[in-house]
Design an enzyme around this catalytic site. Structure first.
Site, PDB file in Angstrom:
ATOM      1  N   ARG A  62       0.837  -1.210   0.000  1.00 36.94           N
ATOM      2  CA  ARG A  62       0.000   0.000   0.000  1.00 36.94           C
ATOM      3  C   ARG A  62       0.868   1.254   0.000  1.00 36.94           C
ATOM      4  NH1 ARG A  62      -4.255  -0.335   4.607  1.00 36.94           N
ATOM      5  NH2 ARG A  62      -5.040   1.509   3.548  1.00 36.94           N
ATOM      6  N   ASN A  93      -8.400   7.841   6.237  1.00 31.99           N
ATOM      7  CA  ASN A  93      -7.381   7.346   5.314  1.00 31.99           C
ATOM      8  C   ASN A  93      -5.985   7.463   5.916  1.00 31.99           C
ATOM      9  OD1 ASN A  93      -9.520   7.041   3.576  1.00 31.99           O
ATOM     10  ND2 ASN A  93      -9.113   8.938   2.445  1.00 31.99           N
ATOM     11  N   VAL A  94      -5.155   6.530   5.534  1.00 34.86           N
ATOM     12  CA  VAL A  94      -3.754   6.556   6.027  1.00 34.86           C
ATOM     13  C   VAL A  94      -2.834   7.146   4.956  1.00 34.86           C
ATOM     14  CG1 VAL A  94      -4.047   4.683   7.692  1.00 34.86           C
ATOM     15  CG2 VAL A  94      -3.478   4.107   5.313  1.00 34.86           C
ATOM     16  N   ASP A  95      -3.433   7.585   3.824  1.00 35.18           N
ATOM     17  CA  ASP A  95      -2.602   8.216   2.787  1.00 35.18           C
ATOM     18  C   ASP A  95      -2.389   9.691   3.146  1.00 35.18           C
ATOM     19  OD1 ASP A  95      -5.585   8.170   0.852  1.00 35.18           O
ATOM     20  OD2 ASP A  95      -4.645  10.014   1.546  1.00 35.18           O
ATOM     21  N   HIS A 110      -6.995   6.908  11.707  1.00 35.54           N
ATOM     22  CA  HIS A 110      -6.513   5.528  11.645  1.00 35.54           C
ATOM     23  C   HIS A 110      -5.019   5.442  11.353  1.00 35.54           C
ATOM     24  CE1 HIS A 110     -10.900   4.173  10.741  1.00 35.54           C
ATOM     25  NE2 HIS A 110     -10.696   4.393  12.024  1.00 35.54           N
ATOM     26  N   THR A 177     -16.871   7.614   2.321  1.00 31.11           N
ATOM     27  CA  THR A 177     -16.784   6.623   3.392  1.00 31.11           C
ATOM     28  C   THR A 177     -18.128   5.920   3.540  1.00 31.11           C
ATOM     29  OG1 THR A 177     -16.446   6.210   5.759  1.00 31.11           O
ATOM     30  CG2 THR A 177     -17.207   8.427   5.151  1.00 31.11           C
TER      31      THR A 177
END
Ligand code: APR
Length: 235
Positions: A62, A93-95, A110, A177
């Site tokens: 990812r 989002n973790v981006d 997150h 979402t």
């Protein structure tokens, strides 16, 4: 007498759908990540204890995808709002696409893919812009580095600050979402009754039971238009 007009506050709750048009997979759509991987194998503390190599590989994949992705028109539209409103992004989002587009206030519920942390001391967090973490990459205390991501069953430390942001939201945008995952999803129901809510999502969001204006379409296509409307109507 100088009147400083208080900017109206817009809170944005974003999810994987806002990054879909940047080429990053969502989780629960057809072809999403949870169709290819099981959560139990790659996104829980038990998975990490059982098979750190598989978990590390999942996040390496990812991270590599992210390093070649770019913000899309939806991320950029939210930046435009900042000239007219006090904008707080709260993303699942973790981006880092909101940051790369130029949003100045981004809260990650997150965690973040481009950060790693000690697996024995969660206060030891490190920026990690390299594509891969390897078994053997240790923190200063000698423990294996793990993704700085909230796994299922783990605490969401940013929930308190995020809930506080909802208290004075004049407008809430829910973008990309499915509102399937708690406690994050509970934020959408925590705004005061007077808050005007917009949902931008191509899917049927009736399951969410939100009293909202639903702009049914892709964020990259429809969010820029909604942003213009908000500026004309509310700024
Ligand atoms: N524009 C806007 N919305 C879109 C687009 C798009 N181009 N493409 C898909 N969507 C919508 C889908 O209809 C769906 O409602 O984005 C949503 C994606 O939902 P999920 O895949 O469930 O992603 P998300 O809600 O972010 O998941 C929440 O679950 O797995 C955990 O920690 C992970 O943060 C994640 C959390």
């Amino acid at each position: 007498m100088i009147f400083i007009t208080q900017l109206k506050k817009i809170v944005v709750i974003s999810g994987a759908g806002i990054s879909a048009e940047s080429g990053l997979s969502t989780f629960r759509d057809t072809g999403g990540l949870w169709e290819k991987y099981s959560i139990e194998e790659v996104a829980t503390p038990e998975a990490w204890r059982r098979n750190p190599e598989m978990v590390t590989e999942f996040y390496n994949l990812r991270r590599k995808q992210l390093l070649s992705a770019k913000p899309n028109a939806a991320h950029r539209a939210l930046v435009e709002l900042e000239a007219h409103f006090d904008v707080q992004i709260i993303t699942q989002n973790v981006d880092d696409l909101h940051e790369r587009a130029g949003s100045s206030k981004v809260m990650h519920l997150h965690g973040e893919l481009l950060k790693v942390r000690s697996s024995v001391d969660e206060s030891l967090v490190y920026d990690w812009a390299k594509p891969e973490v390897k078994l053997g990459d240790y923190c200063e205390k000698g423990s294996q580095l793990r993704p700085h991501v909230v796994w299922f069953g783990e605490e969401v430390p940013m929930m308190g600050p995020a809930l506080r942001e909802m208290m004075d939201a004049d407008i809430l945008l829910v973008v990309g979402t499915s509102l399937n995952v708690y406690p994050a999803a509970s934020l959408a129901y925590a705004v005061p009754d007077h808050t005007v809510i917009y949902v931008v999502d191509p899917g049927d969001m009736s399951h969410a039971g939100l009293n909202a204006h639903h702009v049914r379409g892709k964020a990259g296509e429809f969010l820029p238009g909604l942003v213009q409307e908000l500026i004309e109507e509310w700024a």
